[in-house]
Structure formats: C-alpha cells, structure tokens
Design an enzyme around this catalytic site. Sequence first.
Site, PDB file in Angstrom:
ATOM      1  N   TYR A   1       5.473 -29.968   7.212  1.00  0.00           N
ATOM      2  CA  TYR A   1       4.101 -30.044   6.667  1.00  0.00           C
ATOM      3  C   TYR A   1       3.309 -28.830   7.159  1.00  0.00           C
ATOM      4  O   TYR A   1       2.655 -28.143   6.380  1.00  0.00           O
ATOM      5  CB  TYR A   1       3.412 -31.342   7.114  1.00  0.00           C
ATOM      6  CG  TYR A   1       1.984 -31.399   6.638  1.00  0.00           C
ATOM      7  CD1 TYR A   1       0.945 -30.881   7.433  1.00  0.00           C
ATOM      8  CD2 TYR A   1       1.669 -31.878   5.372  1.00  0.00           C
ATOM      9  CE1 TYR A   1      -0.363 -30.868   6.976  1.00  0.00           C
ATOM     10  CE2 TYR A   1       0.364 -31.872   4.915  1.00  0.00           C
ATOM     11  CZ  TYR A   1      -0.643 -31.365   5.724  1.00  0.00           C
ATOM     12  OH  TYR A   1      -1.941 -31.338   5.264  1.00  0.00           O
ATOM     13  N   ASP A   2       3.404 -28.579   8.479  1.00  0.00           N
ATOM     14  CA  ASP A   2       2.669 -27.431   9.065  1.00  0.00           C
ATOM     15  C   ASP A   2       3.055 -26.131   8.355  1.00  0.00           C
ATOM     16  O   ASP A   2       2.195 -25.303   8.048  1.00  0.00           O
ATOM     17  CB  ASP A   2       2.987 -27.306  10.570  1.00  0.00           C
ATOM     18  CG  ASP A   2       2.281 -28.377  11.404  1.00  0.00           C
ATOM     19  OD1 ASP A   2       2.719 -28.627  12.543  1.00  0.00           O
ATOM     20  OD2 ASP A   2       1.294 -28.974  10.890  1.00  0.00           O
TER      21      ASP A   2
ATOM     22  N   GLU B   1      -5.260 -29.252  27.555  1.00  0.00           N
ATOM     23  CA  GLU B   1      -4.895 -30.677  27.533  1.00  0.00           C
ATOM     24  C   GLU B   1      -3.620 -30.873  26.713  1.00  0.00           C
ATOM     25  O   GLU B   1      -3.390 -30.132  25.750  1.00  0.00           O
ATOM     26  CB  GLU B   1      -6.034 -31.508  26.887  1.00  0.00           C
ATOM     27  CG  GLU B   1      -7.353 -31.383  27.618  1.00  0.00           C
ATOM     28  CD  GLU B   1      -8.501 -32.119  26.938  1.00  0.00           C
ATOM     29  OE1 GLU B   1      -8.268 -32.867  25.944  1.00  0.00           O
ATOM     30  OE2 GLU B   1      -9.636 -31.927  27.382  1.00  0.00           O
TER      31      GLU B   1
ATOM     32  N   LYS C   1      -1.522 -32.316  23.858  1.00  0.00           N
ATOM     33  CA  LYS C   1      -1.940 -32.802  22.539  1.00  0.00           C
ATOM     34  C   LYS C   1      -1.107 -34.054  22.227  1.00  0.00           C
ATOM     35  O   LYS C   1       0.057 -33.956  21.849  1.00  0.00           O
ATOM     36  CB  LYS C   1      -1.735 -31.740  21.466  1.00  0.00           C
ATOM     37  CG  LYS C   1      -2.318 -32.144  20.114  1.00  0.00           C
ATOM     38  CD  LYS C   1      -2.337 -30.985  19.121  1.00  0.00           C
ATOM     39  CE  LYS C   1      -2.953 -31.383  17.782  1.00  0.00           C
ATOM     40  NZ  LYS C   1      -2.261 -32.486  17.089  1.00  0.00           N
TER      41      LYS C   1
ATOM     42  N   GLU D   1      -7.325 -40.621  21.573  1.00  0.00           N
ATOM     43  CA  GLU D   1      -6.108 -40.775  20.767  1.00  0.00           C
ATOM     44  C   GLU D   1      -5.499 -42.130  21.072  1.00  0.00           C
ATOM     45  O   GLU D   1      -5.395 -42.528  22.237  1.00  0.00           O
ATOM     46  CB  GLU D   1      -5.134 -39.650  21.145  1.00  0.00           C
ATOM     47  CG  GLU D   1      -4.171 -39.266  20.076  1.00  0.00           C
ATOM     48  CD  GLU D   1      -4.806 -38.364  19.001  1.00  0.00           C
ATOM     49  OE1 GLU D   1      -5.983 -37.986  19.131  1.00  0.00           O
ATOM     50  OE2 GLU D   1      -4.103 -38.060  18.036  1.00  0.00           O
TER      51      GLU D   1
ATOM     52  N   LYS E   1       0.777 -25.438  18.750  1.00  0.00           N
ATOM     53  CA  LYS E   1       1.788 -26.437  18.395  1.00  0.00           C
ATOM     54  C   LYS E   1       3.148 -26.001  18.922  1.00  0.00           C
ATOM     55  O   LYS E   1       3.555 -24.856  18.738  1.00  0.00           O
ATOM     56  CB  LYS E   1       1.876 -26.595  16.861  1.00  0.00           C
ATOM     57  CG  LYS E   1       0.636 -27.090  16.173  1.00  0.00           C
ATOM     58  CD  LYS E   1       0.240 -28.513  16.492  1.00  0.00           C
ATOM     59  CE  LYS E   1       1.035 -29.578  15.777  1.00  0.00           C
ATOM     60  NZ  LYS E   1       0.807 -29.726  14.338  1.00  0.00           N
TER      61      LYS E   1
END
Length: 326
Positions: A36-37, A113, A115, A170, A310
């Site tokens: 998707y990315d 942080e 993810k 989250e 990512k």
Amino acid sequence: MNNSDYENYIKLKDQLNIYRRQYYTEDAPTVQDFEYDRLYQELLKVESAHPEWVTNDSPSQNVGGAINSAFPKFRHEIPMLSMDDVFSLEESQASAERIKKFVNQTDVEFNLELKIDGLALSLIYENGRLVKGSTRGDGFVGEDITPNIFQIDDVPKTIPLKERIEVRGECYLGKDSFAELNNKRLEDGKSTFANPRNAAAGSLRQLDSSITKSRHLQTFIYFVIEPENYGLKTQSEALKQLQEWGFATNNQNRVVNDFKEVQNYIDEYQEKRLDLPYNIDGIVFKVNDFKLQSLLGNTVKVPRWEFAYKFPPIEAHTHLRTIEWT
Ligand SMILES: NC(=O)c1c(N)nc(OC2CCCC2)nc1O[C@@H]1CCC[C@@H]1O
C-alpha cells in the site's frame, strides 16, 4: 497531456481507495502495508507532477477511512491528523533538517517514539471520569465507541485531574493475544485476522462490547490535547505526566539532539522489533518542544512537527535468520 498517464493515475487512485476501505472500514485489507505504501508514494509522485489532477477523493487529501454507520458519530473538536511517512534514514534526516529550517533553529530536540501498529483512539475525561471514547474515522468524524473503551483493562476509568482533558493514543493487540485469538478462531472454524492491527480494529469496533472485553486489547497513550493547559512544555514531559495520571504509555521513547542518536535508536529498534510483545511499523519523530510545535503548526492532513520513519517490511525469511556472531 498523455491520456494514458491520466488514466493510469485514475486507476491507481481508485485502487488505493479500495485498499483504504478494506483497511480502515472493513478491517480486512487484501494487501500488505508495504505494498500500500509503495502505491501511495507512487500516487504522491504523480500528483506532485500533476497537481491539477488532484481531486478531494484522492487518498492524499484524506486521513483514515469511512466509519461504520452502526456506531453513533463523534465529531472531533480538534481533527485527528495522520503523519507523513519517510522510508530511509536520508529522508528522515532531510525531514528533520526541513523542520529545523522552518523554525530557523539548528538545535531542535526530537522525541523519538516507537510507531505502534494499531488504530488511533481518543479518550475524553470530565471531572476525572472517562466520558467518551472514539476512533479517528476520517480524522474529523469518528465512531463513538465509549462502551467498548470501558472494556479495555489498561484504560483508566478515572484520573486524578478535575479539568476536562482529551488524550489520544493507539489501541493495539499484543502478539500473544493475537496468536491466541486466531488459534481460537481456527478451532471454531472462523476466519482468522490478517494481522494484529486488523484484529485490534475489528475488536474495538465491535457492536457487542462483551466481545471487545474478551479480546484483551491494550493501549499506549501518547498525546495530550492543548498540553500547555496542564503546564506541559515538551512531548517527553507529557508522556511522563500521562503515566502519572494512570495511562498506559510506551516508555521506550528517546529525546535526541543529533542524527547519530537517531541512527542508534533506529538501528536498535530495527533489531528489537521482532522481540517486542507488540507490532511496530516504524519510528515517530516529534519536535519535543510544544512552543516549536505550535510554530510549525499543521497542514490540512499532517502536523509539520512530526513524521514517521517506516521500517522496511519484515520479509518472511528474516524470522528464520540465524545471527552470525562476528
Ligand atoms: N502509532 C503511534 O505509535 C503514534 C505515535 N506514537 N504518535 C503519534 O502522534 C500523533 C500526534 C499527532 C499526529 C500523530 N501518532 C501515532 O500513530 C498515528 C495516529 C494516527 C495514524 C498513526 O497511526
């Protein structure tokens, strides 16, 4: 204009919108995140070459996905934005430099942080009591899932704060709980969830909150709305304060000043991620100082003061990689 380029762009946009509906609304994606990315980055590239082709149904103009109309709608007072992704150390360094240039400061502190690969949620407390829980939805209107939020053990039902406050974080399903859930579903002859993020989304967006309760969802809270109202000056301070108020927070964050420390943190968690009890899909860079964050502000879709690096996708074989001790 070469007609087929435009037609290819429309095809790509429509395909991405189908993937988004599957991921955000149906909690049942048919492609891996990295695929998707890759397609999304291709769309961004075409759109930057042809801004006149961009329409407001493009994935680049929207956050999240449509909501499940079975839930009451909840309009967020402050939109729940997303974040730009980068896919290499060099890109993350360039983004950090762009931020420093924007605020015209060379020594900007970043709070790094993990993810967490879950789904975003918002919690509102009044007079120290939990009164509202909602999903992000399209960033402006989410789903009111308050009954389900009360079923999550690590969400405090009361906090030692009289002022009204909204916090965000989250919701995720730990790897062990995910494996247990899928094994149980297999035994019961049911379909299994593709990954913990979809299992968490499917569990949180349940109409029957007793099912939510049975799923052992967890949270990491990482965001205070209008933190200055509570005397908070930095993101790292906010994380500590959230923990003191009783929220589940992820304490693996790290305040860094220079890029060597960024590289160390990314290398460290690229290694550790397989052993963590929950899935992470990258590292979030946040300008630590809230005054600088306000100076940077937000674009229509993402705050300028944060972005996500990512990780490359975990290839199946790496699980089996033997560590060559040098
Ligand atoms: N997934 C995460 O661990 C994470 C994080 N640690 N910090 C943030 O900061 C927010 C603050 C304003 C916009 C992003 N967002 C996160 O996840 C976002 C939420 C919505 C899309 C991403 O999952």
